[in-house]
Write an enzyme that holds these catalytic residues in place. Structure first.
Site, PDB file in Angstrom:
ATOM      1  N   GLN A   1     -10.359  -2.524   2.529  1.00  0.00           N
ATOM      2  CA  GLN A   1      -9.916  -3.119   3.782  1.00  0.00           C
ATOM      3  C   GLN A   1      -9.959  -2.150   4.953  1.00  0.00           C
ATOM      4  O   GLN A   1      -9.576  -2.503   6.060  1.00  0.00           O
ATOM      5  CB  GLN A   1      -8.535  -3.755   3.623  1.00  0.00           C
ATOM      6  CG  GLN A   1      -7.397  -2.783   3.441  1.00  0.00           C
ATOM      7  CD  GLN A   1      -6.121  -3.512   3.045  1.00  0.00           C
ATOM      8  OE1 GLN A   1      -6.045  -4.153   1.994  1.00  0.00           O
ATOM      9  NE2 GLN A   1      -5.095  -3.430   3.876  1.00  0.00           N
TER      10      GLN A   1
ATOM     11  N   ASP B   1       2.243  -9.430   9.101  1.00  0.00           N
ATOM     12  CA  ASP B   1       0.796  -9.639   8.962  1.00  0.00           C
ATOM     13  C   ASP B   1       0.553 -11.139   8.796  1.00  0.00           C
ATOM     14  O   ASP B   1       0.072 -11.593   7.747  1.00  0.00           O
ATOM     15  CB  ASP B   1       0.287  -8.848   7.754  1.00  0.00           C
ATOM     16  CG  ASP B   1       0.614  -7.370   7.891  1.00  0.00           C
ATOM     17  OD1 ASP B   1      -0.079  -6.688   8.654  1.00  0.00           O
ATOM     18  OD2 ASP B   1       1.585  -6.909   7.264  1.00  0.00           O
TER      19      ASP B   1
ATOM     20  N   GLY C   1      11.017  -2.865   5.599  1.00  0.00           N
ATOM     21  CA  GLY C   1      10.336  -4.163   5.486  1.00  0.00           C
ATOM     22  C   GLY C   1       9.923  -4.418   4.045  1.00  0.00           C
ATOM     23  O   GLY C   1      10.161  -5.504   3.485  1.00  0.00           O
ATOM     24  N   HIS C   2       9.322  -3.405   3.416  1.00  0.00           N
ATOM     25  CA  HIS C   2       8.942  -3.544   2.001  1.00  0.00           C
ATOM     26  C   HIS C   2      10.192  -3.736   1.130  1.00  0.00           C
ATOM     27  O   HIS C   2      10.206  -4.563   0.213  1.00  0.00           O
ATOM     28  CB  HIS C   2       8.220  -2.282   1.516  1.00  0.00           C
ATOM     29  CG  HIS C   2       6.941  -1.968   2.232  1.00  0.00           C
ATOM     30  ND1 HIS C   2       6.818  -0.920   3.117  1.00  0.00           N
ATOM     31  CD2 HIS C   2       5.713  -2.542   2.192  1.00  0.00           C
ATOM     32  CE1 HIS C   2       5.572  -0.868   3.574  1.00  0.00           C
ATOM     33  NE2 HIS C   2       4.880  -1.837   3.030  1.00  0.00           N
TER      34      HIS C   2
ATOM     35  N   LEU D   1       6.575   3.094   1.700  1.00  0.00           N
ATOM     36  CA  LEU D   1       7.505   1.965   1.842  1.00  0.00           C
ATOM     37  C   LEU D   1       8.557   2.220   2.918  1.00  0.00           C
ATOM     38  O   LEU D   1       9.028   3.337   3.094  1.00  0.00           O
ATOM     39  CB  LEU D   1       8.215   1.693   0.509  1.00  0.00           C
ATOM     40  CG  LEU D   1       7.346   1.341  -0.694  1.00  0.00           C
ATOM     41  CD1 LEU D   1       8.240   0.883  -1.860  1.00  0.00           C
ATOM     42  CD2 LEU D   1       6.298   0.279  -0.382  1.00  0.00           C
TER      43      LEU D   1
ATOM     44  N   MET E   1       0.844  -1.202   0.000  1.00  0.00           N
ATOM     45  CA  MET E   1       0.000   0.000   0.000  1.00  0.00           C
ATOM     46  C   MET E   1       0.881   1.255   0.000  1.00  0.00           C
ATOM     47  O   MET E   1       0.422   2.344   0.362  1.00  0.00           O
ATOM     48  CB  MET E   1      -0.931   0.002   1.209  1.00  0.00           C
ATOM     49  CG  MET E   1      -1.900  -1.178   1.191  1.00  0.00           C
ATOM     50  SD  MET E   1      -3.442  -0.863   2.047  1.00  0.00           S
ATOM     51  CE  MET E   1      -2.860  -0.534   3.700  1.00  0.00           C
TER      52      MET E   1
ATOM     53  N   GLY F   1       4.823 -10.373   4.104  1.00  0.00           N
ATOM     54  CA  GLY F   1       5.547 -10.209   5.362  1.00  0.00           C
ATOM     55  C   GLY F   1       4.838 -10.923   6.498  1.00  0.00           C
ATOM     56  O   GLY F   1       3.612 -10.852   6.613  1.00  0.00           O
TER      57      GLY F   1
HETATM   58  P1  AMP Z   1       1.373  -2.960   3.447  1.00  0.00           P
HETATM   59  O1  AMP Z   1       2.000  -1.917   2.583  1.00  0.00           O
HETATM   60  O2  AMP Z   1       1.287  -2.598   4.884  1.00  0.00           O
HETATM   61  O3  AMP Z   1       0.079  -3.500   2.884  1.00  0.00           O
HETATM   62  O4  AMP Z   1       2.366  -4.186   3.423  1.00  0.00           O
HETATM   63  C1  AMP Z   1       2.812  -4.754   2.215  1.00  0.00           C
HETATM   64  C2  AMP Z   1       3.596  -6.004   2.515  1.00  0.00           C
HETATM   65  O5  AMP Z   1       4.705  -5.666   3.341  1.00  0.00           O
HETATM   66  C3  AMP Z   1       2.774  -7.048   3.291  1.00  0.00           C
HETATM   67  O6  AMP Z   1       3.094  -8.341   2.806  1.00  0.00           O
HETATM   68  C4  AMP Z   1       3.268  -6.855   4.703  1.00  0.00           C
HETATM   69  O7  AMP Z   1       3.131  -8.011   5.502  1.00  0.00           O
HETATM   70  C5  AMP Z   1       4.728  -6.530   4.461  1.00  0.00           C
HETATM   71  N1  AMP Z   1       5.315  -5.847   5.620  1.00  0.00           N
HETATM   72  C6  AMP Z   1       4.847  -4.751   6.255  1.00  0.00           C
HETATM   73  N2  AMP Z   1       5.625  -4.457   7.318  1.00  0.00           N
HETATM   74  C7  AMP Z   1       6.606  -5.394   7.355  1.00  0.00           C
HETATM   75  C8  AMP Z   1       7.724  -5.654   8.212  1.00  0.00           C
HETATM   76  N3  AMP Z   1       7.992  -4.890   9.266  1.00  0.00           N
HETATM   77  N4  AMP Z   1       8.510  -6.720   7.944  1.00  0.00           N
HETATM   78  C9  AMP Z   1       8.254  -7.530   6.870  1.00  0.00           C
HETATM   79  N5  AMP Z   1       7.232  -7.333   6.027  1.00  0.00           N
HETATM   80  C10 AMP Z   1       6.411  -6.288   6.260  1.00  0.00           C
END
Ligand code: AMP
Length: 292
Positions: free
Chosen positions: A61, A150, A36-37, A33, A30, A147
């Site tokens: 969501q 989640d 983690g991303h 970034l 989303m 990740g």
């Molecule tokens: P989001 O942008 O929050 O929807 O997350 C996109 C992807 O990044 C999802 O697969 C998340 O689980 C992963 N993600 C978010 N935060 C982390 C983190 N701290 N460590 C690893 N993956 C992450």
């Protein structure tokens, strides 16, 4: 590194996708970034010939009183990170491309999505599942990377892929953390300096529970969970749940931990106005979908 190709319409994505028949890897995000991303983008690179990141703040969501409007949006910085990680294409559609006003089809997983976050965010997993299935149909990846931050979301998505017979692989990477243990999240920017200082207590509690449960298989999780929950609540966290559940079906680990199974100890808690989620994995060697 060349800049990624930015695709903003379904038609552009489809023609880009049709121009290649190599192994495609997808990292859905989303935006906003963080490291983690970036780790997801780095780790998918050697596993595919073409890497596609999706960047879309999925309105489905978010609940009516949640943070859709204020969710951080940092498109230019996100593109720079994607470029650094050698991403081939970024699919960043307008809402109207995916959800025109007449849109009316939704996907629902009925078991894994009914506990933990599903109780407190009843629209969440349906919104995620619908969006992810659309992305699968559009991008048609051979592999997608997620990740474990989640973890429940990853399990719901994997179950949907299995139930709906999708010919695709899904893997997850361990949670990337700040040096003090706080899980990286786009929402950490909402924390005040005082809240930011307190936030690592969550990981400390999870780590203590993991240590105790992995030490003794006869220990029942319930009293330990209750103790740590109370500690956090006394420090100002409003805990929604703190659970120990088995992978992949999320059954509650009432009767202790079996060495042949993986478990998550997972939490959602408000700190002020910010909802934080985190988890740790027990016996991660029993979870073959983890990519290190
Ligand atoms: P989001 O942008 O929050 O929807 O997350 C996109 C992807 O990044 C999802 O697969 C998340 O689980 C992963 N993600 C978010 N935060 C982390 C983190 N701290 N460590 C690893 N993956 C992450």
């Amino acid at each position: 590194m060349a800049a990624p190709k930015v695709l903003t319409s379904v038609a552009e994505l489809r023609s880009f996708r049709k121009s290649t028949n190599t192994k495609v890897g997808m990292v859905p995000t989303m935006g906003a970034l963080h490291a983690g991303h970036a780790t997801l983008l780095r780790k998918i690179r050697p596993l595919c010939d073409l890497s596609i990141m999706t960047l879309f703040v999925n309105p489905l969501q978010f609940g009516p009183n949640e943070d859709l409007a204020k969710y951080p949006r940092t498109f230019e910085a996100d593109l720079r990170i994607a470029q650094n990680e050698n991403v081939d294409a970024v699919f960043a559609p307008e809402i109207s491309q995916l959800y025109p006003p007449e849109y009316s089809t939704y996907v629902k997983e009925n078991v894994l999505s009914q506990s933990m976050c599903g109780i407190f965010r009843p629209q969440f997993f349906g919104g995620v599942a619908t969006q992810v299935l659309k992305l699968q149909n559009l991008v048609q990846p051979d592999l997608s990377l997620w990740g474990l931050k989640d973890a429940q979301q990853f399990l719901v998505i994997s179950k949907m892929f299995k139930d709906l017979n999708l010919d695709t692989e899904a893997l997850a990477i361990p949670t990337v953390r700040e040096s003090d243990g706080l899980a990286l999240s786009s929402r950490n920017t909402y924390l005040s300096p005082e809240e930011r200082q307190k936030a690592p207590m969550i990981f400390q509690s999870l780590t203590r529970i993991k240590g105790e449960l992995e030490k003794s298989s006869s220990l029942l999780p319930q009293s330990l969970l209750k103790e740590e929950r109370q500690k956090l609540e006394l420090s100002g966290f409003q805990v929604q749940y703190l659970d120990c559940r088995a992978v992949p079906n999320l059954e509650v680990a009432h009767s202790g931990i079996q060495p042949t199974k993986a478990y998550i100890v997972a939490i959602a808690a408000f700190l002020g106005q910010t909802r934080l989620i985190d988890n740790v994995v027990l016996h991660p060697e029993q979870w073959p979908e983890i990519l290190y």
